[in-house]
Design a protein around this motif. Structure first.
Motif, PDB file in Angstrom:
ATOM      1  N   VAL A  78      -1.605   6.548   3.219  1.00 40.27           N
ATOM      2  CA  VAL A  78      -2.167   5.267   3.645  1.00 40.27           C
ATOM      3  C   VAL A  78      -2.793   5.453   5.021  1.00 40.27           C
ATOM      4  O   VAL A  78      -2.128   5.896   5.963  1.00 40.27           O
ATOM      5  CB  VAL A  78      -1.084   4.174   3.700  1.00 40.27           C
ATOM      6  N   ARG A  79      -4.068   5.130   5.130  1.00 42.16           N
ATOM      7  CA  ARG A  79      -4.770   5.260   6.394  1.00 42.16           C
ATOM      8  C   ARG A  79      -5.121   3.877   6.926  1.00 42.16           C
ATOM      9  O   ARG A  79      -5.598   3.013   6.171  1.00 42.16           O
ATOM     10  CB  ARG A  79      -6.025   6.113   6.216  1.00 42.16           C
ATOM     11  N   VAL A  80      -4.898   3.673   8.205  1.00 39.55           N
ATOM     12  CA  VAL A  80      -5.116   2.367   8.812  1.00 39.55           C
ATOM     13  C   VAL A  80      -5.896   2.535  10.104  1.00 39.55           C
ATOM     14  O   VAL A  80      -5.907   3.613  10.714  1.00 39.55           O
ATOM     15  CB  VAL A  80      -3.780   1.635   9.093  1.00 39.55           C
ATOM     16  N   ILE A  81      -6.536   1.452  10.508  1.00 40.86           N
ATOM     17  CA  ILE A  81      -7.235   1.421  11.791  1.00 40.86           C
ATOM     18  C   ILE A  81      -7.052   0.042  12.395  1.00 40.86           C
ATOM     19  O   ILE A  81      -6.983  -0.966  11.680  1.00 40.86           O
ATOM     20  CB  ILE A  81      -8.744   1.739  11.636  1.00 40.86           C
ATOM     21  N   MET A 135      -2.872  -8.352  15.096  1.00 36.28           N
ATOM     22  CA  MET A 135      -1.630  -7.600  14.893  1.00 36.28           C
ATOM     23  C   MET A 135      -1.554  -7.156  13.437  1.00 36.28           C
ATOM     24  O   MET A 135      -1.815  -7.944  12.537  1.00 36.28           O
ATOM     25  CB  MET A 135      -0.410  -8.457  15.247  1.00 36.28           C
ATOM     26  N   LEU A 136      -1.194  -5.893  13.240  1.00 33.95           N
ATOM     27  CA  LEU A 136      -1.050  -5.314  11.907  1.00 33.95           C
ATOM     28  C   LEU A 136       0.354  -4.735  11.794  1.00 33.95           C
ATOM     29  O   LEU A 136       0.706  -3.806  12.536  1.00 33.95           O
ATOM     30  CB  LEU A 136      -2.103  -4.228  11.682  1.00 33.95           C
ATOM     31  N   LEU A 137       1.152  -5.291  10.903  1.00 33.78           N
ATOM     32  CA  LEU A 137       2.541  -4.873  10.740  1.00 33.78           C
ATOM     33  C   LEU A 137       2.677  -4.040   9.471  1.00 33.78           C
ATOM     34  O   LEU A 137       2.262  -4.469   8.389  1.00 33.78           O
ATOM     35  CB  LEU A 137       3.459  -6.099  10.654  1.00 33.78           C
ATOM     36  N   LEU A 138       3.267  -2.837   9.612  1.00 33.21           N
ATOM     37  CA  LEU A 138       3.495  -1.932   8.494  1.00 33.21           C
ATOM     38  C   LEU A 138       4.983  -1.647   8.393  1.00 33.21           C
ATOM     39  O   LEU A 138       5.615  -1.265   9.391  1.00 33.21           O
ATOM     40  CB  LEU A 138       2.724  -0.624   8.701  1.00 33.21           C
ATOM     41  N   ARG A 139       5.548  -1.804   7.203  1.00 34.09           N
ATOM     42  CA  ARG A 139       6.961  -1.562   6.987  1.00 34.09           C
ATOM     43  C   ARG A 139       7.153  -0.479   5.934  1.00 34.09           C
ATOM     44  O   ARG A 139       6.514  -0.510   4.866  1.00 34.09           O
ATOM     45  CB  ARG A 139       7.664  -2.843   6.527  1.00 34.09           C
ATOM     46  N   HIS A 140       8.023   0.464   6.231  1.00 34.78           N
ATOM     47  CA  HIS A 140       8.373   1.502   5.266  1.00 34.78           C
ATOM     48  C   HIS A 140       9.398   0.915   4.301  1.00 34.78           C
ATOM     49  O   HIS A 140      10.455   0.431   4.701  1.00 34.78           O
ATOM     50  CB  HIS A 140       8.978   2.706   5.992  1.00 34.78           C
ATOM     51  N   ARG A 141       9.078   0.936   3.027  1.00 35.67           N
ATOM     52  CA  ARG A 141       9.989   0.396   2.033  1.00 35.67           C
ATOM     53  C   ARG A 141      11.314   1.166   2.057  1.00 35.67           C
ATOM     54  O   ARG A 141      11.324   2.396   2.152  1.00 35.67           O
ATOM     55  CB  ARG A 141       9.391   0.492   0.620  1.00 35.67           C
ATOM     56  N   ALA A 176       0.860  -1.188   0.000  1.00 34.49           N
ATOM     57  CA  ALA A 176       0.000   0.000   0.000  1.00 34.49           C
ATOM     58  C   ALA A 176       0.889   1.229   0.000  1.00 34.49           C
ATOM     59  O   ALA A 176       1.529   1.550   1.006  1.00 34.49           O
ATOM     60  CB  ALA A 176      -0.924  -0.007   1.214  1.00 34.49           C
ATOM     61  N   GLY A 177       0.944   1.928  -1.132  1.00 36.01           N
ATOM     62  CA  GLY A 177       1.789   3.111  -1.224  1.00 36.01           C
ATOM     63  C   GLY A 177       3.243   2.780  -0.949  1.00 36.01           C
ATOM     64  O   GLY A 177       3.827   1.890  -1.568  1.00 36.01           O
ATOM     65  N   HIS A 178       3.818   3.457   0.032  1.00 39.31           N
ATOM     66  CA  HIS A 178       5.219   3.236   0.382  1.00 39.31           C
ATOM     67  C   HIS A 178       5.389   2.156   1.448  1.00 39.31           C
ATOM     68  O   HIS A 178       6.475   1.988   2.001  1.00 39.31           O
ATOM     69  CB  HIS A 178       5.831   4.545   0.888  1.00 39.31           C
ATOM     70  N   LEU A 179       4.295   1.412   1.736  1.00 37.55           N
ATOM     71  CA  LEU A 179       4.312   0.443   2.827  1.00 37.55           C
ATOM     72  C   LEU A 179       4.138  -0.985   2.327  1.00 37.55           C
ATOM     73  O   LEU A 179       3.518  -1.238   1.294  1.00 37.55           O
ATOM     74  CB  LEU A 179       3.187   0.753   3.816  1.00 37.55           C
ATOM     75  N   ARG A 180       4.687  -1.906   3.106  1.00 38.55           N
ATOM     76  CA  ARG A 180       4.357  -3.318   2.994  1.00 38.55           C
ATOM     77  C   ARG A 180       3.567  -3.681   4.249  1.00 38.55           C
ATOM     78  O   ARG A 180       3.883  -3.210   5.352  1.00 38.55           O
ATOM     79  CB  ARG A 180       5.604  -4.189   2.883  1.00 38.55           C
TER      80      ARG A 180
END
Length: 360
Positions: free
Chosen positions: A173-176, A353-359, A141-145
């Motif tokens: 990127v918006r998350v909840i 659990m929701l893991l977001l990584r900046h590329r 999603a965008g700049h995220l994995r």
């Protein structure tokens, strides 16, 4: 990819029990026959062969129970002749008992199969609801994995009160991630309301605070009494890092590219969704730098409040070594497995659990 599991028994244990039940009727009848032959014809164990069809009704279909019943009758005839029981009425009475137990086992098997068919239908409906309520998050999603994990504390559960979503919007990127107070269908309905409001507002609202306001209004209409939802809403874009709105939810885990760990918290926590309606005071947005190589883990309290046998909570901040795997899904699965090992048994609360990584 969403990893959804039900904890309680290991795979080996779950498979071993049915295997034992499949063999048990034949083993019991064989044991009765052998015991009668060893004890001699004066010991009449013929009635005990009815245990075979009695156990047969626990697993398999009614045809299998009939087959086991016929084997039991054949064994009964053989033992009756060996023990000379048919010279008296009790030999025929014993065979009648075997036939009666077989009939009861067949009836029980039919009823059990009907209940299993009904349960399978309910599971199918639940799985459809799951796909609608908790859709798989995009791997990119965008700049995220992104990767997500959901572990249910309730056996056979498919959906519950934990919720999550990732949406790519014009603003970033918006998350909840959130946790509905309570269990059962009411919590599922509330989760659906919150997710529906977020999915719509995430695309429409230019400001993250506007997204939160719309979600809080929707939650306030759906919740009754003292029910509430704790949640974190975040907006991430390469230029501005990460902006959070925290509605009484556990702080996210931020792992920097250099391995340093922190739990970003607001200056002041706001009330959970559903409790602050009409107050005019929502959470204050707070910003955190989020650079290439950084990781952000959002989670529900089922993770940090998981206890081991001594009562110690799961030390999430000390377990970031599992997030070093280059594959975010594999990293999150390793963390989930460690959580289960910590509790040494089933969880007492759902854990998302929701893991977001900046590329990089």
């Amino acid at each position: 990819m969403v990893r959804r599991t039900v904890e309680g028994h290991t795979r080996t244990e779950a498979q071993a029990v049915p295997d034992i039940l499949w063999v048990l009727p034949y083993a019991v009848m064989g044991l009765v026959v052998v015991a009668n032959l060893i004890a001699g014809p004066t010991v009449g164990l013929l009635p005990l062969v009815s245990l075979g069809p009695a156990f047969a009704g626990l697993v398999g279909g009614w045809r299998r129970t009939v087959v086991v019943g016929l084997i039991a009758l054949a064994a009964g005839v053989g033992l009756g002749i060996y023990s000379q029981l048919f010279e008296e009425r009790r030999g025929f009475a014993s065979l009648a008992a075997v036939a009666g137990v077989t009939a009861v086992g067949v009836a029980g098997s039919v009823m059990r199969q009907r209940r299993e068919a009904e349960l399978a239908g309910m599971r199918s409906i639940a799985e459809v609801a799951q796909r609608v309520l908790l859709r798989p998050v995009p791997r990119s999603a965008g700049h995220l994995r992104a990767a997500v994990s959901y572990t249910s504390a309730v056996a056979e559960a498919r959906i519950g009160g934990d919720l999550y979503e990732v949406v790519s919007s014009p603003e970033g990127v918006r998350v909840i991630i959130g946790d509905v107070q309570g269990k059962g269908l009411e919590s599922v309905e509330t989760a659906a309301v919150v997710l529906g409001a977020f999915r719509e507002a995430a695309h429409d609202e230019p400001d993250l605070k506007g997204v939160g306001a719309r979600i809080e209004r929707a939650a306030g209409r759906a919740l009754e009494g003292e029910k509430f939802v704790t949640a974190i809403i975040a907006e991430l874009d390469p230029a501005n890092g990460a902006v959070f709105l925290n509605y009484g939810h556990p702080p996210p885990l931020l792992v920097r590219a250099d391995g340093s760990v922190s739990f970003p918290e607001p200056d002041q926590y706001a009330l959970p969704l559903g409790l602050g309606l009409g107050s005019g005071e929502g959470p204050r947005p707070f910003r955190v730098a989020f650079a290439p190589g950084d990781q952000l883990l959002l989670y529900t309290d089922g993770v940090t409040e998981a206890r081991d046998r001594t009562g110690a909570f799961y030390p999430l901040g000390a377990r970031t070594v599992f997030l070093k795997d280059p594959d975010p899904e594999a990293a999150l699965e390793a963390l989930r497995r460690d959580l289960i090992l910590h509790t040494e048994g089933p969880l007492h609360d759902d854990a998302a659990m929701l893991l977001l990584r900046h590329r990089e």
